[in-house]
Scaffold this active site. Structure first.
Site, PDB file in Angstrom:
ATOM      1  N   CYS A 127       0.849  -1.201   0.000  1.00 26.65           N
ATOM      2  CA  CYS A 127       0.000   0.000   0.000  1.00 26.65           C
ATOM      3  C   CYS A 127       0.885   1.252   0.000  1.00 26.65           C
ATOM      4  O   CYS A 127       1.617   1.501   0.964  1.00 26.65           O
ATOM      5  CB  CYS A 127      -0.888  -0.047   1.247  1.00 26.65           C
ATOM      6  SG  CYS A 127      -1.693   1.490   1.671  1.00 26.65           S
ATOM      7  N   CYS A 185       0.232   3.692   2.838  1.00 28.43           N
ATOM      8  CA  CYS A 185       0.760   3.122   4.091  1.00 28.43           C
ATOM      9  C   CYS A 185       2.252   3.417   4.219  1.00 28.43           C
ATOM     10  O   CYS A 185       2.732   3.755   5.300  1.00 28.43           O
ATOM     11  CB  CYS A 185       0.540   1.609   4.126  1.00 28.43           C
ATOM     12  SG  CYS A 185      -1.186   1.104   4.056  1.00 28.43           S
TER      13      CYS A 185
END
Length: 161
Positions: A85, A88
């Site tokens: 991600c 993230c």
């Protein structure tokens, strides 16, 4: 003639700069140095092992997750993330800084790898990543979905008083 020599020198420079044999020693040294940093561990205030350069606890399993939430004196801040991600990865350094900045006696910072712990993800209703969940007395008190660093900081400041 000078143009030909200059072109040959430029080609040689490009070839030597891309030579893996030349660069492998340098890159392996930096990789080893980085790996050595990650191998240094210490214990935080609740006896959990963390990287010395990080105040973040990596949640290992469901029982570890529940033991972290049992701390009634602190605000527990969990970052639900995935290695694939991009947001993230953008949020991670900020979470590390928060974990190292805020008082260990008031806060515990942890991270949950959503790819490895889908049961915890499901139990918390995490549908987007990153998701940061704040717990007090074992119960969720706040949630931030996305890499909203300013909102996370506002919540931390609110609970730091």
């Amino acid at each position: 003639m000078i143009a030909v020599i200059a072109t040959i020198l430029l080609i040689l420079l490009v070839i030597t700069s891309r030579n893996p044999a030349t660069n492998s020693k340098t890159s392996s040294k930096s990789i080893n140095k980085k790996n050595n940093i990650n191998k240094v561990h210490t214990l935080n205030s609740i006896g959990e092992e963390v990287d010395a350069d990080s105040g973040m606890i990596e949640i290992r399993n469901k029982s570890h997750y529940h033991s972290i939430l049992n701390d009634k004196k602190k605000l527990i801040v969990l970052d639900f993330y995935s290695n694939t991600c991009a947001p993230c990865k953008m949020l991670a350094p900020f979470m590390e800084k928060f974990a190292n900045f805020y008082d260990e006696s008031k806060f515990t910072f942890g991270k949950v790898n959503c790819d490895n712990l889908p049961e915890i993800v499901g139990d918390n209703g995490v549908t987007g990543m990153p998701t940061t969940i704040f717990y007090k007395n074992g119960h969720e008190v706040e949630r931030v979905v996305g890499a909203n660093v300013n909102r996370i900081k506002q919540i931390l400041e609110k609970h730091n008083k």
